[in-house]
Design a protein around this motif. Structure first.
Motif, mmCIF file in Angstrom:
data_model
loop_
_atom_site.group_PDB
_atom_site.id
_atom_site.type_symbol
_atom_site.label_atom_id
_atom_site.label_comp_id
_atom_site.label_asym_id
_atom_site.label_seq_id
_atom_site.Cartn_x
_atom_site.Cartn_y
_atom_site.Cartn_z
ATOM 1 N N LYS A 115 -75.598 -59.115 -11.467
ATOM 2 C CA LYS A 115 -74.341 -59.260 -10.737
ATOM 3 C C LYS A 115 -74.307 -60.621 -10.046
ATOM 4 O O LYS A 115 -75.043 -60.847 -9.076
ATOM 5 C CB LYS A 115 -74.204 -58.157 -9.682
ATOM 6 N N ASP A 116 -73.501 -61.524 -10.577
ATOM 7 C CA ASP A 116 -73.285 -62.825 -9.937
ATOM 8 C C ASP A 116 -74.607 -63.487 -9.565
ATOM 9 O O ASP A 116 -74.789 -63.977 -8.451
ATOM 10 C CB ASP A 116 -72.403 -62.639 -8.696
ATOM 11 N N PHE A 117 -75.527 -63.514 -10.522
ATOM 12 C CA PHE A 117 -76.886 -64.003 -10.276
ATOM 13 C C PHE A 117 -76.920 -65.520 -10.351
ATOM 14 O O PHE A 117 -76.473 -66.120 -11.332
ATOM 15 C CB PHE A 117 -77.843 -63.411 -11.325
ATOM 16 N N SER A 118 -77.494 -66.164 -9.323
ATOM 17 C CA SER A 118 -77.615 -67.634 -9.296
ATOM 18 C C SER A 118 -79.033 -68.001 -8.890
ATOM 19 O O SER A 118 -79.588 -67.440 -7.933
ATOM 20 C CB SER A 118 -76.613 -68.255 -8.322
ATOM 21 N N LEU A 119 -79.619 -68.957 -9.626
ATOM 22 C CA LEU A 119 -80.976 -69.402 -9.324
ATOM 23 C C LEU A 119 -81.193 -70.761 -9.979
ATOM 24 O O LEU A 119 -80.841 -70.959 -11.144
ATOM 25 C CB LEU A 119 -82.002 -68.404 -9.855
ATOM 26 N N GLU A 151 -84.845 -61.220 -2.340
ATOM 27 C CA GLU A 151 -85.675 -62.114 -1.532
ATOM 28 C C GLU A 151 -86.190 -63.243 -2.414
ATOM 29 O O GLU A 151 -86.350 -63.077 -3.624
ATOM 30 C CB GLU A 151 -86.887 -61.370 -0.943
ATOM 31 N N VAL A 152 -86.495 -64.383 -1.768
ATOM 32 C CA VAL A 152 -87.119 -65.517 -2.458
ATOM 33 C C VAL A 152 -88.122 -66.148 -1.496
ATOM 34 O O VAL A 152 -87.820 -66.347 -0.316
ATOM 35 C CB VAL A 152 -86.083 -66.577 -2.887
ATOM 36 N N THR A 194 -93.190 -73.033 -11.142
ATOM 37 C CA THR A 194 -93.586 -71.698 -11.596
ATOM 38 C C THR A 194 -92.843 -70.663 -10.765
ATOM 39 O O THR A 194 -92.999 -70.610 -9.535
ATOM 40 C CB THR A 194 -95.107 -71.486 -11.453
ATOM 41 N N ILE A 195 -92.023 -69.883 -11.449
ATOM 42 C CA ILE A 195 -91.197 -68.870 -10.798
ATOM 43 C C ILE A 195 -91.654 -67.491 -11.276
ATOM 44 O O ILE A 195 -91.810 -67.264 -12.477
ATOM 45 C CB ILE A 195 -89.702 -69.057 -11.116
ATOM 46 N N ALA A 196 -91.869 -66.591 -10.329
ATOM 47 C CA ALA A 196 -92.216 -65.205 -10.666
ATOM 48 C C ALA A 196 -91.008 -64.321 -10.392
ATOM 49 O O ALA A 196 -90.345 -64.457 -9.358
ATOM 50 C CB ALA A 196 -93.411 -64.742 -9.845
ATOM 51 N N LEU A 197 -90.705 -63.429 -11.328
ATOM 52 C CA LEU A 197 -89.620 -62.461 -11.175
ATOM 53 C C LEU A 197 -90.234 -61.084 -11.009
ATOM 54 O O LEU A 197 -90.971 -60.612 -11.883
ATOM 55 C CB LEU A 197 -88.702 -62.490 -12.398
ATOM 56 N N VAL A 198 -89.964 -60.439 -9.898
ATOM 57 C CA VAL A 198 -90.507 -59.099 -9.640
ATOM 58 C C VAL A 198 -89.369 -58.188 -9.204
ATOM 59 O O VAL A 198 -88.292 -58.641 -8.817
ATOM 60 C CB VAL A 198 -91.621 -59.126 -8.570
ATOM 61 N N ASP A 206 -95.010 -70.799 -7.403
ATOM 62 C CA ASP A 206 -94.354 -71.641 -6.404
ATOM 63 C C ASP A 206 -93.336 -70.838 -5.607
ATOM 64 O O ASP A 206 -93.212 -71.007 -4.386
ATOM 65 C CB ASP A 206 -93.662 -72.829 -7.080
ATOM 66 N N ARG A 207 -92.584 -70.008 -6.333
ATOM 67 C CA ARG A 207 -91.622 -69.110 -5.667
ATOM 68 C C ARG A 207 -91.629 -67.767 -6.366
ATOM 69 O O ARG A 207 -91.777 -67.686 -7.591
ATOM 70 C CB ARG A 207 -90.212 -69.697 -5.711
ATOM 71 N N ILE A 208 -91.455 -66.743 -5.581
ATOM 72 C CA ILE A 208 -91.331 -65.383 -6.120
ATOM 73 C C ILE A 208 -89.909 -64.920 -5.837
ATOM 74 O O ILE A 208 -89.444 -64.949 -4.693
ATOM 75 C CB ILE A 208 -92.356 -64.426 -5.465
ATOM 76 N N VAL A 209 -89.208 -64.531 -6.898
ATOM 77 C CA VAL A 209 -87.824 -64.061 -6.776
ATOM 78 C C VAL A 209 -87.841 -62.541 -6.942
ATOM 79 O O VAL A 209 -88.267 -62.031 -7.986
ATOM 80 C CB VAL A 209 -86.919 -64.706 -7.843
ATOM 81 N N VAL A 210 -87.416 -61.842 -5.901
ATOM 82 C CA VAL A 210 -87.414 -60.386 -5.915
ATOM 83 C C VAL A 210 -86.010 -59.910 -6.268
ATOM 84 O O VAL A 210 -85.036 -60.253 -5.576
ATOM 85 C CB VAL A 210 -87.838 -59.812 -4.544
ATOM 86 N N LEU A 211 -85.907 -59.146 -7.360
ATOM 87 C CA LEU A 211 -84.607 -58.632 -7.805
ATOM 88 C C LEU A 211 -84.464 -57.170 -7.420
ATOM 89 O O LEU A 211 -85.444 -56.403 -7.449
ATOM 90 C CB LEU A 211 -84.458 -58.772 -9.318
ATOM 91 N N ASP A 212 -83.250 -56.796 -7.109
ATOM 92 C CA ASP A 212 -82.942 -55.402 -6.792
ATOM 93 C C ASP A 212 -81.507 -55.123 -7.207
ATOM 94 O O ASP A 212 -80.581 -55.749 -6.684
ATOM 95 C CB ASP A 212 -83.136 -55.149 -5.293
#
Length: 631
Positions: free
Chosen positions: A407-411, A604-605, A418-422, A592-598
């Protein structure tokens, strides 16, 4: 309408070979008609032997020849017999070694070449169908549909071109000879022949509909059998061999019952009344011809000729019907093959610039499309090199058009970051990767790489700058080296060894029987899960991608294997833009960053430590894992 479309599909299948097919079919048909001159000549021989005159047609040929030969003191009758025997010798003996090479040779040459071309076309179709097609279609069913379709096409051509059409030409020739002798016999023959054929075809059209229903069930059975082979470990682990055997046996029993009661019986009924009708019609022609001979309307020779060729004509009814029956049985698998071939290609179709040429290969025997190299977009004309900046701009996506996944995802991901998606299952992590690879297109928003919308890029050349290590690494049944070089066949041994050192493949390669030349088995069954993952990392590194993705690369591994993979991943971090999807949070601490999806949105980032201190969703997920619970 369906029958016309079916015939059009058959025509397109063999379209490149129409000139060659027309020549061979015409030649075969001509030979079949020539065969009829033998019984005609024998009838005239009987007239000569019985003292009856030659008919007008034969006399017009024999008498000028006899006059030109000057009788040689033999008399007209012996010369007539010699000339007639000469005709028979030319038609039967001289023609014998010629016919197979003019007609029969091409009846197999054409379908075998067409099979080669269409099998190549089917492979191109497999490679260019969109990924979502394989999400809803069983691989075993696809393979079965292709194999049965090609097989039935291949066998159908010799039956149609080598038997059906020549036999129809023979029947047409029989009718013409009958008209020459006595039209009163020819008309009943034609009426009875066409009536029996029409009724047989009517019944066959009913049987075809039953065949289609049965064919669908047979595909299901074949698909289930393929699944049993694929999942045999699970079957044995749960000791369900007997249950699976019984389930398949019941399927087979139902199929056999339906075939015997609903189809085979109909064929027997058809054959029964057809044989009765043929024999009745043959007796009727015999009666008419006998009466004509008795009252002197036709000679003894003509009577014998009429009965011989009439029986030859009626004898063709049964094989023609059998060929029609075989075609009826093949109707459904041929239809289903063409339905598969007419599936809409995805973006992947750009990969094979040769795919279109498969629709119209050359008809010359020496033209072998399998020897023409496939030209891939990106090989020469199109090649990309990216810094690795990726931006998702207001991306929205839904698989079914109803339940939104993103939904309207921006990144914004910077080069070499290095980006982690959790996140929980179903939060959209893997969907982001599928959109990045252009397996699907977003419903809204854009995805940019180095500022370019990926929609504007050639799909194949673009994907060549990306690499992914899946949770389940796909391994082909070949050597370890061929699997490592799969994405880059030109990689040198030194490059392979360097990639293997980074991915820690070198730790186990020396333990294999033939080292890099060891055959790893279908789906890599001779390798452990950790070994397959390290192979996947090395394979990805060998293509030197600008963007590297790890999709749950350690989720199914034991702790020791997981640690090896973590070390391999840490070696790669910072050398290129890297995305890591993980359920096991221990694998992405160094990101480097962890992007938390829900729920398809960013919750959260931050870095690992910052998110732990923040006390939000990431901290709760981390606590659940630390306590041994799942999310």
């Amino acid at each position: 309408m369906a029958r016309r479309k079916f015939l059009q599909r058959i025509g397109r299948y063999f379209q490149p070979y129409w000139p060659l097919a027309g020549m061979s079919i015409a030649a075969h048909g001509a030979f079949e008609i020539l065969d009829l001159l033998v019984p005609y000549a024998i009838g005239q021989i009987l007239n000569v032997l019985s003292g009856q005159p030659l008919d007008a047609v034969t006399g017009a040929v024999v008498r000028p020849l006899a006059l030109s030969l000057g009788n040689y003191g033999l008399g007209e009758r012996p010369l007539a017999l010699m000339i007639l025997m000469g005709f028979i010798f030319l038609i039967a003996v001289v023609r014998a070694p010629i016919q197979p090479w003019i007609s029969a040779w091409f009846h197999w040459l054409i379908p075998l070449q067409a099979r080669r071309d269409r099998q190549a076309g089917a492979i191109a179709k497999i490679l260019t169908l969109p990924l979502e097609f394989y999400d809803t279609h069983n691989p075993g069913r696809i393979a079965n549909r292709i194999n049965r379709g090609l097989e039935n096409h291949t066998w159908s051509y010799p039956e149609v071109a080598g038997q059906l059409m020549p036999k129809l030409a023979r029947v047409g020739g029989i009718f013409m000879i009958m008209v020459v002798i006595d039209w009163r016999v020819a008309v009943p023959f034609l009426l009875s022949f066409t009536t029996v054929m029409a009724l047989a075809l009517r019944d066959l059209s009913k049987i075809i509909r039953k065949e289609q229903r049965i064919d669908h069930h047979m595909e299901n059975t074949a698909s289930r059998t393929s699944e049993l082979v694929t999942n045999i470990k699970t079957v044995k682990a749960f000791a369900t061999e007997y249950r699976e055997y019984e389930r398949q046996r019941q399927r087979l029993n139902r199929e056999t019952f339906a075939i015997i009661r609903g189809i085979h019986r109909d064929y027997v009924i058809l054959n029964t009344w057809q044989r009765t009708a043929i024999q009745s019609a043959s007796f009727g022609v015999l009666t008419i011809a006998l009466w004509a001979a008795y009252v002197g309307q036709i000679s003894l020779g003509h009577f014998v000729t009429l009965m011989t060729i009439a029986n030859m004509g009626y004898a063709e009814l049964e094989p023609i019907s059998q060929i029609a029956e075989l075609l009826a049985r093949r109707y459904s698998p041929i239809q289903r093959f063409h339905e598969f071939m007419e599936e809409d290609a995805g973006l992947d179709s750009q990969a094979l610039s040769w795919a279109n040429s498969l629709q119209a290969p050359s008809s010359t025997p020496d033209s072998d499309p399998s020897q023409r190299p496939l030209q891939f977009a990106g090989d020469s004309a199109i090649a990309y090199q990216f810094k690795g900046e990726i931006e998702f701009q207001n991306v929205s996506f839904s698989y079914d058009g109803q339940r939104p996944i993103l939904k309207d995802f921006s990144l914004l991901i910077k080069p070499y970051e290095t980006i982690a998606l959790v996140g929980r299952s179903g939060s959209g992590k893997s969907t982001l990767v599928k959109l990045l690879f252009r397996y699907f297109e977003p419903d809204g928003g854009r995805i940019l790489i180095d500022g370019q919308d990926i929609k504007t890029l050639d799909a194949t050349a673009y994907r060549r700058r990306l690499a992914i290590v899946h949770q389940e690494v796909d391994v082909f049944n070949g050597t370890l080296l061929s699997n490592l070089r799969y994405g880059n066949p030109e990689a040198t041994q030194r490059e392979v060894e360097q990639a293997c050192a980074i991915a820690r493949v070198d730790e186990f390669v020396q333990t294999l029987p033939q080292g890099y030349q060891t055959v790893v088995g279908e789906r890599g069954l001779r390798l452990s899960g950790g070994q397959r993952q390290r192979l996947g990392i090395a394979r990805a590194l060998l293509v030197n991608p600008d963007v590297l993705i790890f999709d749950e690369a350690t989720s199914s591994l034991d702790s020791e294997s997981e640690r090896s993979i973590q070390i391999a991943m840490q070696t790669v971090l910072g050398t290129r833009t890297t995305l890591a999807i993980a359920h096991r949070l221990s694998t992405i601490r160094e990101a480097d960053r962890i992007v938390v999806l829900d729920g398809g949105e960013i919750a959260e980032v931050g870095t690992h430590q910052a998110l732990i201190e923040q006390g939000g969703l990431y901290q709760r997920l981390h606590s659940l894992q630390e306590s041994g619970e799942f999310y």
